[in-house]
Design a protein around this motif. Structure first.
Motif, PDB file in Angstrom:
ATOM      1  N   GLY A   1      19.207 -32.164  48.069  1.00  0.00           N
ATOM      2  CA  GLY A   1      18.291 -33.499  48.564  1.00  0.00           C
ATOM      3  C   GLY A   1      17.464 -34.290  47.303  1.00  0.00           C
ATOM      4  N   ASN A   2      16.486 -34.712  47.722  1.00  0.00           N
ATOM      5  CA  ASN A   2      15.420 -35.405  46.741  1.00  0.00           C
ATOM      6  C   ASN A   2      14.227 -34.767  47.114  1.00  0.00           C
ATOM      7  N   ARG A   3      13.432 -34.780  45.861  1.00  0.00           N
ATOM      8  CA  ARG A   3      12.090 -34.355  45.894  1.00  0.00           C
ATOM      9  C   ARG A   3      11.165 -35.281  46.944  1.00  0.00           C
ATOM     10  N   ALA A   4      10.314 -34.667  47.651  1.00  0.00           N
ATOM     11  CA  ALA A   4       9.687 -35.530  48.801  1.00  0.00           C
ATOM     12  C   ALA A   4       8.772 -36.147  48.143  1.00  0.00           C
ATOM     13  N   ASP A   5       8.027 -35.890  46.793  1.00  0.00           N
ATOM     14  CA  ASP A   5       6.905 -36.744  46.410  1.00  0.00           C
ATOM     15  C   ASP A   5       7.496 -37.904  45.901  1.00  0.00           C
ATOM     16  N   LEU A   6       9.078 -38.168  45.837  1.00  0.00           N
ATOM     17  CA  LEU A   6       9.505 -39.237  44.891  1.00  0.00           C
ATOM     18  C   LEU A   6       9.732 -40.388  45.932  1.00  0.00           C
ATOM     19  N   GLU A   7       9.641 -39.771  47.410  1.00  0.00           N
ATOM     20  CA  GLU A   7      10.048 -40.728  48.507  1.00  0.00           C
ATOM     21  C   GLU A   7      11.428 -41.655  48.442  1.00  0.00           C
TER      22      GLU A   7
ATOM     23  N   GLU B   1       6.833 -41.831  35.715  1.00  0.00           N
ATOM     24  CA  GLU B   1       5.935 -40.759  35.301  1.00  0.00           C
ATOM     25  C   GLU B   1       5.893 -39.642  36.066  1.00  0.00           C
ATOM     26  N   LYS B   2       6.415 -39.631  37.429  1.00  0.00           N
ATOM     27  CA  LYS B   2       6.680 -38.602  38.366  1.00  0.00           C
ATOM     28  C   LYS B   2       7.866 -37.619  37.902  1.00  0.00           C
ATOM     29  N   MET B   3       9.011 -38.355  37.670  1.00  0.00           N
ATOM     30  CA  MET B   3      10.137 -37.730  37.477  1.00  0.00           C
ATOM     31  C   MET B   3      10.256 -37.114  35.931  1.00  0.00           C
TER      32      MET B   3
ATOM     33  N   LEU C   1      14.808 -32.213  29.193  1.00  0.00           N
ATOM     34  CA  LEU C   1      15.137 -32.864  27.769  1.00  0.00           C
ATOM     35  C   LEU C   1      14.050 -33.959  27.627  1.00  0.00           C
ATOM     36  N   ARG C   2      13.433 -34.434  28.760  1.00  0.00           N
ATOM     37  CA  ARG C   2      12.197 -35.383  28.792  1.00  0.00           C
ATOM     38  C   ARG C   2      12.676 -36.935  28.409  1.00  0.00           C
ATOM     39  N   ARG C   3      13.892 -37.445  28.955  1.00  0.00           N
ATOM     40  CA  ARG C   3      14.363 -38.459  28.905  1.00  0.00           C
ATOM     41  C   ARG C   3      15.426 -38.770  29.726  1.00  0.00           C
ATOM     42  N   PHE C   4      15.621 -40.146  30.292  1.00  0.00           N
ATOM     43  CA  PHE C   4      16.516 -40.441  31.174  1.00  0.00           C
ATOM     44  C   PHE C   4      17.992 -40.578  30.217  1.00  0.00           C
ATOM     45  N   GLY C   5      19.089 -40.665  30.895  1.00  0.00           N
ATOM     46  CA  GLY C   5      20.419 -40.849  30.287  1.00  0.00           C
ATOM     47  C   GLY C   5      20.298 -42.198  29.501  1.00  0.00           C
TER      48      GLY C   5
ATOM     49  N   ILE D   1      30.527 -31.645  36.394  1.00  0.00           N
ATOM     50  CA  ILE D   1      29.572 -31.433  35.426  1.00  0.00           C
ATOM     51  C   ILE D   1      28.415 -32.297  35.443  1.00  0.00           C
ATOM     52  N   ALA D   2      27.205 -31.604  35.356  1.00  0.00           N
ATOM     53  CA  ALA D   2      26.125 -32.439  35.728  1.00  0.00           C
ATOM     54  C   ALA D   2      25.703 -32.798  34.334  1.00  0.00           C
ATOM     55  N   VAL D   3      25.366 -34.199  34.245  1.00  0.00           N
ATOM     56  CA  VAL D   3      24.984 -34.897  33.028  1.00  0.00           C
ATOM     57  C   VAL D   3      23.466 -35.376  33.185  1.00  0.00           C
ATOM     58  N   ASP D   4      22.482 -34.726  33.282  1.00  0.00           N
ATOM     59  CA  ASP D   4      21.171 -34.763  33.796  1.00  0.00           C
ATOM     60  C   ASP D   4      20.175 -34.447  32.883  1.00  0.00           C
ATOM     61  N   GLY D   5      20.232 -34.283  31.712  1.00  0.00           N
ATOM     62  CA  GLY D   5      19.045 -33.827  31.082  1.00  0.00           C
ATOM     63  C   GLY D   5      18.531 -32.555  31.333  1.00  0.00           C
ATOM     64  N   GLY D   6      19.108 -31.870  32.342  1.00  0.00           N
ATOM     65  CA  GLY D   6      18.622 -30.169  32.716  1.00  0.00           C
ATOM     66  C   GLY D   6      17.989 -30.407  34.121  1.00  0.00           C
ATOM     67  N   MET D   7      17.920 -31.588  34.725  1.00  0.00           N
ATOM     68  CA  MET D   7      17.478 -31.748  36.090  1.00  0.00           C
ATOM     69  C   MET D   7      17.873 -30.769  36.940  1.00  0.00           C
ATOM     70  N   MET D   8      19.100 -30.303  37.168  1.00  0.00           N
ATOM     71  CA  MET D   8      19.528 -29.411  37.991  1.00  0.00           C
ATOM     72  C   MET D   8      19.359 -27.883  37.568  1.00  0.00           C
ATOM     73  N   ALA D   9      18.899 -27.616  36.430  1.00  0.00           N
ATOM     74  CA  ALA D   9      19.053 -26.487  35.801  1.00  0.00           C
ATOM     75  C   ALA D   9      18.115 -25.388  36.606  1.00  0.00           C
TER      76      ALA D   9
END
Length: 257
Positions: free
Chosen positions: A153-159, A212-214, A220-224, A249-257
């Motif tokens: 799912g998605n983080r609730a705070d991101l709406e 700012e929230k994401m 890795l502190r950056r978007f693709g 393969i997730a290519v997400d800077g570690g979001m799903m780690a």
């Protein structure tokens, strides 16, 4: 290890939604590796711009303007794509769409639009490409572009109200795994990539609004960026990935780690 493992010379790749965004990024990688390219998209002028861009890089490019939501036209799309260079060795199911609305207000036509392009069209196109080209050849690579949204799912705070998109990408991950087991014995590798946030038409608005929230949730502190999907996509299409199938393969800077 020889870099020839990543060489795609003599192979043809069909990339849907290949005129911009992630599809064009993948096309750049495959073209640089020697593949002949067939791109599909709805807008002819965007296809022409992409073909000129890739041609200037030295790639051989053909294009097929089409709307993959018109499911009945897909067999002809596959036939045109295969005729361009005499077959299809690599299929990248990249074209997709989204719809934003809370579950209680999500319209059925929005749900159907997302499912048609994100699930049904890749299913029909893969079936056609498989029957016409890959199964007779006893080889092929299929790369499905899913999303980290398909892993949960998605983080609730991101709406972020994208239930249809998340569901469609989860379906493509399961489709990948099921087809890999079915077609693996017949010489075809089927894998998926699950990008995180990349600057595409679908994601840019969210990235601008929620950066700012994401960002704290991305190790890795950056978007693709414009180069970040190329390596994984090339791995799965080339001999370097010949013993990989059924994977996402997730290519997400570690979001799903």
């Amino acid at each position: 290890m020889s870099l020839k493992l990543f060489d795609l010379s003599g192979r043809t790749a069909l990339i849907t939604g290949g005129s911009r965004g992630l599809g064009l990024q993948i096309a750049e990688a495959y073209g640089a590796a020697g593949a002949k390219l067939v791109l599909t998209a709805r807008k002819r002028h965007e296809l022409d711009e992409a073909a000129a861009h890739l041609g200037a890089m030295g790639a051989e490019v053909a294009t097929v303007a089409c709307d993959l939501t018109e499911i009945d036209t897909i067999p002809d799309v596959a036939a045109q794509a295969g005729a361009a260079f005499g077959g299809i060795d690599i299929l990248v199911n990249n074209a997709g769409t989204s719809w934003g609305a809370p579950m209680e207000a999500h319209p059925l036509d929005g749900w159907n639009k997302v499912m048609t392009l994100n699930v049904t069209a890749p299913y029909v196109l893969t079936q056609e490409v498989g029957k016409r080209f890959m199964l007779p050849a006893g080889s092929g690579r299929i790369v499905n572009i899913a999303s980290v949204a398909g892993l949960g799912g998605n983080r609730a705070d991101l709406e972020m109200y994208t239930i249809a998109y998340n569901t469609s990408k989860g379906a493509m991950i399961t489709f990948t795994r099921a087809l890999a087991t079915e077609w693996g014995p017949r010489g075809i590798n089927v894998n998926a990539l699950a990008p995180g946030f990349f600057p595409s038409k679908l994601a840019q608005v969210l990235m601008d609004r929620l950066e700012e929230k994401m960002m704290p949730g991305i190790p890795l502190r950056r978007f693709g960026g414009e180069e970040d999907l190329k390596g994984p996509a090339l791995l799965l299409a080339s001999d370097a990935g010949r013993h990989i199938t059924g994977e996402c393969i997730a290519v997400d800077g570690g979001m799903m780690a």
